[in-house]
Every structure is written in structure tokens, then in C-alpha cells.
Design an enzyme around this catalytic site. Sequence first.
Site, PDB file in Angstrom:
ATOM      1  NE  ARG A 135      -1.683  -3.447  -4.412  1.00 15.96           N
ATOM      2  CZ  ARG A 135      -1.640  -2.271  -5.044  1.00 15.96           C
ATOM      3  NH1 ARG A 135      -1.472  -2.225  -6.346  1.00 15.96           N
ATOM      4  NH2 ARG A 135      -1.786  -1.137  -4.365  1.00 15.96           N
ATOM      5  CE  LYS A 136       1.875  -0.858  -8.425  1.00 13.39           C
ATOM      6  NZ  LYS A 136       1.313   0.243  -9.237  1.00 13.39           N
ATOM      7  CG  PHE A 178      -6.740  -8.403   0.385  1.00 14.39           C
ATOM      8  CD1 PHE A 178      -5.683  -9.303   0.451  1.00 14.39           C
ATOM      9  CD2 PHE A 178      -7.697  -8.431   1.390  1.00 14.39           C
ATOM     10  CE1 PHE A 178      -5.582 -10.221   1.496  1.00 14.39           C
ATOM     11  CE2 PHE A 178      -7.603  -9.327   2.445  1.00 14.39           C
ATOM     12  CZ  PHE A 178      -6.544 -10.226   2.492  1.00 14.39           C
ATOM     13  CD1 TRP A 205       5.758  -2.014   8.519  1.00  9.72           C
ATOM     14  CD2 TRP A 205       4.656  -0.461   7.349  1.00  9.72           C
ATOM     15  NE1 TRP A 205       6.621  -0.976   8.270  1.00  9.72           N
ATOM     16  CE2 TRP A 205       5.975  -0.013   7.554  1.00  9.72           C
ATOM     17  CE3 TRP A 205       3.757   0.353   6.626  1.00  9.72           C
ATOM     18  CZ2 TRP A 205       6.425   1.215   7.078  1.00  9.72           C
ATOM     19  CZ3 TRP A 205       4.204   1.568   6.147  1.00  9.72           C
ATOM     20  CH2 TRP A 205       5.525   1.991   6.367  1.00  9.72           C
ATOM     21  CG  HIS A 248      -9.449  -6.202   9.383  1.00  5.28           C
ATOM     22  ND1 HIS A 248      -8.348  -5.394   9.437  1.00  5.28           N
ATOM     23  CD2 HIS A 248      -9.063  -7.312   8.697  1.00  5.28           C
ATOM     24  CE1 HIS A 248      -7.332  -5.997   8.828  1.00  5.28           C
ATOM     25  NE2 HIS A 248      -7.738  -7.161   8.388  1.00  5.28           N
ATOM     26  CE  LYS A 298      -4.720  -5.504   1.583  1.00  9.07           C
ATOM     27  NZ  LYS A 298      -4.182  -6.805   2.123  1.00  9.07           N
ATOM     28  CB  SER A 323      -4.506  -1.627  -0.878  1.00  8.73           C
ATOM     29  OG  SER A 323      -3.850  -2.720  -0.289  1.00  8.73           O
ATOM     30  NE  ARG A 329      -2.129   2.363   1.953  1.00 10.80           N
ATOM     31  CZ  ARG A 329      -1.710   1.343   1.214  1.00 10.80           C
ATOM     32  NH1 ARG A 329      -2.236   0.139   1.412  1.00 10.80           N
ATOM     33  NH2 ARG A 329      -0.779   1.506   0.292  1.00 10.80           N
TER      34      ARG A 329
HETATM   35  P1  A3P Z   1      -0.554  -2.266  -1.160  1.00  9.04           P
HETATM   36  O1  A3P Z   1      -1.601  -3.226  -1.621  1.00  9.04           O
HETATM   37  O2  A3P Z   1      -0.933  -0.845  -1.474  1.00  9.04           O
HETATM   38  O3  A3P Z   1       0.808  -2.595  -1.625  1.00  9.04           O
HETATM   39  P2  A3P Z   1      -2.756  -4.993   5.507  1.00  9.04           P
HETATM   40  O4  A3P Z   1      -1.577  -5.608   6.165  1.00  9.04           O
HETATM   41  O5  A3P Z   1      -3.561  -4.105   6.389  1.00  9.04           O
HETATM   42  O6  A3P Z   1      -3.566  -5.999   4.754  1.00  9.04           O
HETATM   43  O7  A3P Z   1      -2.184  -3.959   4.428  1.00  9.04           O
HETATM   44  C1  A3P Z   1      -1.513  -4.392   3.281  1.00  9.04           C
HETATM   45  C2  A3P Z   1      -0.917  -3.189   2.595  1.00  9.04           C
HETATM   46  O8  A3P Z   1       0.210  -2.726   3.353  1.00  9.04           O
HETATM   47  C3  A3P Z   1      -0.388  -3.524   1.200  1.00  9.04           C
HETATM   48  O9  A3P Z   1      -0.513  -2.326   0.443  1.00  9.04           O
HETATM   49  C4  A3P Z   1       1.058  -3.866   1.528  1.00  9.04           C
HETATM   50  O10 A3P Z   1       1.930  -3.802   0.434  1.00  9.04           O
HETATM   51  C5  A3P Z   1       1.374  -2.779   2.549  1.00  9.04           C
HETATM   52  N1  A3P Z   1       2.542  -3.092   3.384  1.00  9.04           N
HETATM   53  C6  A3P Z   1       2.797  -4.237   4.066  1.00  9.04           C
HETATM   54  N2  A3P Z   1       3.987  -4.177   4.688  1.00  9.04           N
HETATM   55  C7  A3P Z   1       4.514  -2.961   4.388  1.00  9.04           C
HETATM   56  C8  A3P Z   1       5.748  -2.304   4.721  1.00  9.04           C
HETATM   57  N3  A3P Z   1       6.661  -2.893   5.491  1.00  9.04           N
HETATM   58  N4  A3P Z   1       5.938  -1.052   4.237  1.00  9.04           N
HETATM   59  C9  A3P Z   1       5.018  -0.463   3.461  1.00  9.04           C
HETATM   60  N5  A3P Z   1       3.846  -1.023   3.114  1.00  9.04           N
HETATM   61  C10 A3P Z   1       3.593  -2.268   3.562  1.00  9.04           C
END
Ligand code: A3P
Length: 289
Positions: free
Chosen positions: A251-252, A136, A47, A102, A42, A132, A124
Site C-alpha cells: 500500500r504505502k 487490509f 517484507w 500471526h 501488517k 494498515s 510495528r
Molecule cells: P502499509 O499498509 O502501511 O503500506 P504484512 O506483510 O505483515 O501484511 O504487512 C504489510 C505492510 O508492510 C504494508 O504496510 C506494506 O506496504 C508493508 N511492506 C511490505 N513490504 C515492504 C517493504 N519492502 N518495505 C516497507 N514496507 C513494506
Amino acid sequence: LLRLKLVPVQGVPMLKLTADNWPEIEATQARPDDLIIATYPKAGTTWVSEIVDMIYNSGDAEKCKRDAIHVRLAFIEATFPGLPTGVQQLNAMKPPRLGKTHLPAQLLPQSFWDKKSKIIYVARNAKDSAVSYFHFYKMAKVHPEPGTWPEYLEKFMAGDVAFGSWYDHVKGWWQKTRDHPILYVFYEDMKEDPRREVLKLLRFLEREVSDEVLEKILHYTSFQEMKSNPMANYRTIPDELMDQNVSPFMRKGITGDWKNMFTVAQNEKFDEDYVRKMSGSTLQFRTEL
Ligand code: A3P
């Protein structure tokens, strides 16, 4: 497959599927031109994965949409029934290969250290990671039941979640930056100034792109774009495994959402425990922007 108990691998709680396939994972053979994105779950894995794939494809978004993100990068410890394992997927890739993991640093297959493969570690802050990860856990049913938020938070603090302790993970990978080509980046920095951070990634990867391509990368990897892109938002995974009606994968995508979940008492307890667990480390995280 669903809601199974975690199984320890060298003392670290893992998804049973990963633990069962440990010998294959441990024996993964790296290449010097591999690039691995390593994160605690998370932290922004998807990203950074999308950014890196866009860089590798010189900003060709259509090409990046050829496959879902979990296919374009090999998830090294993934072992889902009926699918090639992450290791098989990596082995089938044409170099330069892209992988993600991970795993805590001490469990990374040795060959990646030996071959000096480049690694981007994304970190993070603990509070947003916990929030987060809770959402998940609820939607991705390969995890055990998370219980209520207060119950889950206790487990997170104790490191009794898949891939173990957040605290050990960020510290362990930070230590490795001393003697391995690792770029350690922060989710909060990416939120603050994505352009600056993409330029940092480009330097580390020893790649250059035109201003036009840079703009494309920034546009295509924005939260809104990725949220509506089925090749980035995990909508291709069946609901039985990831139920996006429970909580969307995208999500956010903000810093500071923890304030909507932590009570004042939980926050005080968390901070006190945090200082103890992180003492002696130079790592600094921001929990708001
Ligand atoms: P939230 O649950 O806080 O929204 P991972 O890819 O490591 O599983 O992480 C997922 C988290 O990264 C989620 O956080 C997701 O919304 C956020 N995320 C994914 N793409 C993103 C983007 N382009 N910009 C900002 N946050 C992003």
C-alpha cells in the site's frame, strides 16, 4: 468463506477457517532447524519473509521468484478450501523449513517451544498497524466487514479483530524473548536502516553473505521492488479473496501514515488508552521517523 464472523480460540478472535482447524494447528510438529516469522498482522511479515528467503537462497532473486511468498513460507494457521493447510504445507517442506504465523505467543503450537525453533518477531507501532490493518480488512474479504474507520479503530483498541489485541500480542511475544531464541525486530528500525537490520537478521540466523549478495538482498526487498513483484505482492491471489483495486497489498510502506487517518480527538483517546494497556511494559515504539 467471505466476510464471516470471527470465532474465539481460547478467548482470542480468529478467522473461522483457523478456528475450525484448530486441533491440527495446535498439534503442529516443529523441528529445531525451523525458522518462524511471527507478527501481529501488517507489521511487515511479507517484507521480512522476502529478506529471509533471499538469505536462505544466497541472494538468488530468480530462485526466490519460483513461487509466491505465501508458498515459500508455510502460513501455519492458514486453511483455505481446496489448498493444503498451512500445517500440511510445512510438513511437505524440505528442511530447513520456513514458516510464518500471526498467532499470539500463548497460541503458538507447543512443539515450537519444545524444539527451540528460532523465531523472528516483527513488531510495528500500534497506530500504523491499525491503519494498515483497516485497509487490509477492506481488501481481504476473509475478514468481517471493517465498518467505517472510527468503527474499526474502536474494534482495534478493544482487540476485537482477527488474532486479537495488538497490545497483548506485542507484550506476549516480548515476554517470550526471555527464555526462547527470538529476535524481536521493529518495522520502524527496518525503515530507518534496512542494512543494519538485515545484518542483525544474518547474525541471528548464523549466516554470512558477501557484500554483493547483501546489496542484492537490499535491492530486491525494497518497497518498490516488492510492490512490482507478483511473487511478493500477493497479485497471484484471486480478487474475490484479496481485491487490490480496493487497496493494494503493498500500500504505502511508510512510518507515520496514521497521521492521515487519525483525527486529533481519536489520537488523544488512543494515546490515553495506550498508556493504560502498555503500562508495566518496557516496550517502546516509534510512531514517526
Ligand atoms: P502499509 O499498509 O502501511 O503500506 P504484512 O506483510 O505483515 O501484511 O504487512 C504489510 C505492510 O508492510 C504494508 O504496510 C506494506 O506496504 C508493508 N511492506 C511490505 N513490504 C515492504 C517493504 N519492502 N518495505 C516497507 N514496507 C513494506
